[in-house]
Design a protein around this motif. Structure first.
Motif, PDB file in Angstrom:
ATOM      1  N   GLU A 270       0.782  -1.096  -0.065  1.00 43.39           N
ATOM      2  CA  GLU A 270      -0.046   0.114   0.068  1.00 43.39           C
ATOM      3  C   GLU A 270       0.800   1.074  -0.068  1.00 43.39           C
ATOM      4  N   LEU A 271       0.737   2.187  -0.965  1.00 40.82           N
ATOM      5  CA  LEU A 271       1.586   3.405  -1.020  1.00 40.82           C
ATOM      6  C   LEU A 271       1.119   4.287   0.064  1.00 40.82           C
ATOM      7  N   SER A 272      -0.126   4.181   0.709  1.00 39.59           N
ATOM      8  CA  SER A 272      -0.475   4.909   1.772  1.00 39.59           C
ATOM      9  C   SER A 272       0.472   4.654   3.121  1.00 39.59           C
ATOM     10  N   LEU A 273       1.179   3.654   3.297  1.00 36.59           N
ATOM     11  CA  LEU A 273       1.813   3.183   4.217  1.00 36.59           C
ATOM     12  C   LEU A 273       2.715   4.409   4.578  1.00 36.59           C
ATOM     13  N   SER A 274       2.817   4.736   5.964  1.00 35.14           N
ATOM     14  CA  SER A 274       3.711   5.863   6.410  1.00 35.14           C
ATOM     15  C   SER A 274       5.116   5.806   6.039  1.00 35.14           C
ATOM     16  N   GLU A 275       5.786   4.555   5.763  1.00 31.76           N
ATOM     17  CA  GLU A 275       7.032   4.454   5.566  1.00 31.76           C
ATOM     18  C   GLU A 275       7.471   4.940   3.992  1.00 31.76           C
ATOM     19  N   ALA A 276       6.278   4.854   3.170  1.00 33.41           N
ATOM     20  CA  ALA A 276       6.433   4.884   1.629  1.00 33.41           C
ATOM     21  C   ALA A 276       6.771   6.418   1.397  1.00 33.41           C
ATOM     22  N   ILE A 277       7.662   6.731   0.472  1.00 34.19           N
ATOM     23  CA  ILE A 277       7.941   7.858   0.069  1.00 34.19           C
ATOM     24  C   ILE A 277       7.609   8.201  -1.540  1.00 34.19           C
ATOM     25  N   TRP A 278       7.674   7.211  -2.238  1.00 34.47           N
ATOM     26  CA  TRP A 278       7.375   7.096  -3.755  1.00 34.47           C
ATOM     27  C   TRP A 278       6.911   5.898  -4.141  1.00 34.47           C
ATOM     28  N   GLY A 366      -6.318 -12.454  -3.502  1.00 37.28           N
ATOM     29  CA  GLY A 366      -6.223 -13.712  -4.072  1.00 37.28           C
ATOM     30  C   GLY A 366      -7.360 -14.842  -4.289  1.00 37.28           C
ATOM     31  N   PRO A 367      -7.389 -15.855  -4.998  1.00 40.95           N
ATOM     32  CA  PRO A 367      -6.194 -16.052  -6.075  1.00 40.95           C
ATOM     33  C   PRO A 367      -6.254 -15.369  -7.365  1.00 40.95           C
ATOM     34  N   GLY A 368      -5.116 -15.185  -7.968  1.00 41.99           N
ATOM     35  CA  GLY A 368      -5.082 -14.716  -9.331  1.00 41.99           C
ATOM     36  C   GLY A 368      -5.202 -13.255  -9.319  1.00 41.99           C
ATOM     37  N   GLN A 369      -5.033 -12.525  -8.290  1.00 41.75           N
ATOM     38  CA  GLN A 369      -4.989 -11.384  -8.480  1.00 41.75           C
ATOM     39  C   GLN A 369      -3.976 -10.667  -7.657  1.00 41.75           C
ATOM     40  N   PHE A 370      -3.372  -9.656  -7.910  1.00 43.38           N
ATOM     41  CA  PHE A 370      -2.327  -9.082  -7.392  1.00 43.38           C
ATOM     42  C   PHE A 370      -2.114  -7.462  -7.375  1.00 43.38           C
ATOM     43  N   ILE A 371      -3.431  -7.131  -6.498  1.00 43.49           N
ATOM     44  CA  ILE A 371      -3.482  -5.810  -6.410  1.00 43.49           C
ATOM     45  C   ILE A 371      -2.855  -5.389  -5.233  1.00 43.49           C
ATOM     46  N   GLY A 372      -1.414  -5.042  -5.510  1.00 41.41           N
ATOM     47  CA  GLY A 372      -0.429  -4.591  -4.533  1.00 41.41           C
ATOM     48  C   GLY A 372       0.213  -3.367  -5.077  1.00 41.41           C
ATOM     49  N   ASP A 373       0.308  -2.127  -4.315  1.00 47.99           N
ATOM     50  CA  ASP A 373       0.823  -1.063  -5.020  1.00 47.99           C
ATOM     51  C   ASP A 373       2.570  -1.284  -4.753  1.00 47.99           C
ATOM     52  N   TYR A 374       3.191  -0.739  -5.735  1.00 47.06           N
ATOM     53  CA  TYR A 374       4.373  -0.745  -5.762  1.00 47.06           C
ATOM     54  C   TYR A 374       5.271   0.497  -5.002  1.00 47.06           C
TER      55      TYR A 374
END
Length: 494
Positions: A270-278, A366-374
Motif C-alpha cells: 500500500e502506497l499509503s503506508l507511512s514509510e512509503a515516500i514514492w 487472491g487467488p489470481g489477483q495481485f492488487i498490490g501497490d509498488y
C-alpha cells in the motif's frame, strides 16, 4: 542510441509529443483519469489534443510514471520493480529455489550481450531517458512555473535512469576516466561511450536541477516526484560515491518524508503506508496480474512464487537477527506443508513453503489477483543511509542514535549500540541488509562496498542449481555487457 521497437503505448506517447507544441494555451479543467489506465488511451489522447494549456505536459508526465510502473510486455519486464527484483537476486541475500523466470539473474547467466533480460533493462531505461529528453527540450527555462515543474520532474526521471544504467553496466568503483555507457542527447544518433565521470556529472547535475526546481512544489499524491523523492536519490548518489556529508544531508530530508511504522506485517503493498515516500498505485485496471512484482515474490498468492518458485533469504542473515526483532516475520520460520494458509484470509496455499521463504511482500486479494501497490522508496532506507554516513564521518553518538531510532521500533529489546568505528558501520550495514531485503538495494550496496558474491557461505536455504556461485568483486560477471542490439545499431560503441 538506436531507435527501439515502438509499442502501442510508445506510439501514443510519441503522438502526444507531436501535438504538444500546439498545447500551450489556456486550460482549466482536465481530469487525470488516465492514471487508472495501464496505457495512455485513444480517448485520452483526443482529450489532450483538444484541451490546451499544460494538459499535454501533465499527460506526458503521467505516461512517464506509467512506464516506470508497467515497463514492457513480458513476464519479467514490468518496470522498475522488475529490475529491482532481478538485481536483488544477484545479491548475497536473496535466492530462488528453482530455474524459472528470474533464474538467469540468480545464476548470473544474463550478463552477456545476447541476453533478453539484458536487452530489456537497456531498452527500458533509454526509453525513459528519451521521454524525459523530449519534455526537457520542449520547455524553455523561461516558461511559466507550472511548466517548469514538469521539466524538473523530467530531470529526475533522466537522472534515475542513468543512475541505474551506470551501476548495471560498469563497476561502481571504476575510475572516472573509465568508458561506461552512451549519453543519449535525444536525437537517436548512436553515441560513443561516455566516461564514468561524465555520466556521474550528468546524474548529479540533473538531480540538483530537479531538487531546486521542485523545492516549492507540493505534490497531490505519493505517485508524483517532488523534492523529497529527489533528495532520496541524491542521498543514494552521494552514499554510492562516498560523499558522506552530502549523503547525510539529503538522507535527513528524505527520511522525514515518511515515518517508521511498528506494523511490519502489512505486506508492503500500500502506497499509503507511512514509510512509503514514492511509488505507484496498482488498481484492477493497471494490474498486470502474473506479470507483476507480487506474482513473483508474494508467497501467499497463486503466482510464480506461490507455485514453487520460492524467493528465500540467506539463512545466515536471518539467523543472525535477534529473536525479538519483528522483522523475523518477513521470512518463514519453519517448513510449512502444502495446504497451510500462512496469512489468515488469504489463498488456501496448495504448495509447501520452505523455511526462510519471503513473507515480507503480500498482495491482496487472491487467488489470481495481485492488487498490490509498488513502493519504490521507503524512509527507513534513508534512516540507515544517514546512520552510515554519520558513522563514516566519526559522528559516533549521532550514528548510534539514528540506528536506535529505527531498531527500537522494530525490536523492543534493542538497546543503544555501543559499537564504534568499523564495528558500528558493520552493524548498520547488517541492519541495512535486513531492513531493505527485497527492495532492490542489495547488489548495488555490494558494488559500492567492493564486495563479491559468495553463496558457498554455509547457508541452508534453497538455492537453485547452478547458482551456488563465488564471484570476486571486479569480475566481468558483476556487470552487464552492452546488448547486441545496441552494438549492431550503433557504430560508435567502442
Amino acid at each position: 542510441m538506436n531507435k527501439y521497437r515502438i509499442s502501442k503505448k510508445q506510439a501514443l506517447i510519441t503522438l502526444v509529443f507531436v501535438f504538444i507544441v500546439n498545447l500551450f494555451v489556456s486550460c482549466d479543467n482536465f481530469e487525470r483519469d488516465f492514471q487508472d489506465e495501464r496505457f495512455l488511451s485513444e480517448e485520452h489522447f483526443t482529450e489532450i489534443n483538444n484541451s490546451g494549456g499544460t494538459t499535454g505536459i501533465v499527460a506526458l508526465d503521467g505516461a512517464s510514471l506509467s512506464y516506470f510502473r508497467d515497463g514492457e510486455d513480458g513476464e519479467i519486464e514490468f518496470g522498475i520493480k522488475s529490475i529491482d527484483l532481478g538485481m536483488d537476486l544477484r545479491s548475497n541475500d536473496m535466492d530462488m529455489s528453482r530455474s524459472t523466470w528470474y533464474g538467469a539473474y540468480h545464476r548470473y547467466d544474463n550478463t552477456v550481450l545476447t541476453s533478453g533480460n539484458n536487452d530489456f533493462m537497456w531498452e527500458f531505461f533509454y526509453k525513459a531517458i528519451n521521454n524525459a529528453n523530449q519534455v526537457i527540450s520542449l520547455i524553455s527555462d523561461e516558461a511559466p512555473e507550472e511548466l517548469l515543474v514538469y521539466k524538473s520532474k523530467s530531470y529526475a526521471y533522466r537522472a534515475i535512469s542513468y543512475f541505474y544504467l551506470i551501476r548495471i553496466y560498469q563497476h561502481t568503483r571504476a575510475d572516472d576516466s573509465t568508458p561506461a555507457i552512451p549519453i543519449d542527447f535525444g536525437d537517436f544518433v548512436g553515441e560513443s561511450k561516455a566516461t564514468v565521470g561524465e555520466v556521474k556529472k550528468l546524474i548529479f547535475d540533473d538531480l540538483t536541477a530537479a531538487y531546486e526546481g521542485l523545492k516549492n512544489y507540493t505534490r497531490a499524491t505519493k505517485e508524483e516526484v517532488d523534492a523529497n523523492v529527489v533528495a532520496a536519490y541524491l542521498a543514494r548518489y552521494h552514499l554510492t560515491y562516498e560523499n558522506w556529508s552530502e549523503a547525510e544531508k539529503y538522507a535527513d530530508i528524505a527520511m522525514k518524508a515518511g515515518s517508521i511504522s511498528a506494523d511490519v506485517a502489512h505486506g508492503f503493498d500500500e502506497l499509503s503506508l507511512s514509510e512509503a515516500i514514492w511509488g505507484a498505485v496498482v488498481t484492477p485496471n493497471t494490474s498486470e496480474v502474473y506479470q507483476s512484482f507480487f506474482s513473483h515474490i508474494s508467497q501467499i498468492n497463486d503466482g510464480y512464487s506461490g507455485w514453487n518458485h520460492f524467493k528465500t533469504a540467506n539463512s545466515n542473515l536471518v539467523d543472525a537477527l535477534p529473536a525479538s526483532d519483528l522483522r523475523h516475520s518477513w521470512f518463514a520460520d519453519q517448513e510449512y506443508p502444502p495446504g497451510v494458509v500462512i496469512v489468515p484470509g488469504t489463498w488456501p496455499h496448495y504448495n509447501r513453503t520452505p523455511k526462510y521463504t519471503s513473507l515480507k511482500f503480500i498482495a491482496q486479494p487472491g487467488p489470481g489477483q495481485f492488487i498490490g501497490d509498488y513502493i519504490y522508496l521507503r524512509n527507513t532506507e534513508f534512516i540507515l543511509t544517514k546512520a552510515e554516513a554519520l558513522a563514516r564521518q566519526n559522528k559516533t553518538a549521532e550514528a548510534q542514535k539514528t540506528l536506535f531510532d529505527l531498531n527500537s521500533v522494530r525490536d523492543s529489546n534493542y538497546t543503544l549500540s555501543t559499537n564504534t568505528g568499523q564495528a558500528l558501520i558493520d552493524e548498520i550495514l547488517f541492519y541495512r541488509r535486513i531492513e531493505l531485503w527485497g527492495d532492490g538495494v542489495a547488489s548495488f550496496d555490494m558494488a559500492r562496498l567492493g564486495l563479491g558474491l559468495n553463496r558457498k557461505d554455509g547457508r541452508v536455504n534453497l538455492v537453485q542449481p547452478g547458482a551456488d556461485l563465488v564471484i570476486p568483486p571486479l569480475d566481468t560477471k558483476m556487470i552487464y555487457e552492452i546488448p547486441q542490439r545496441e552494438v549492431d545499431a550503433n557504430p560508435n560503441i567502442n
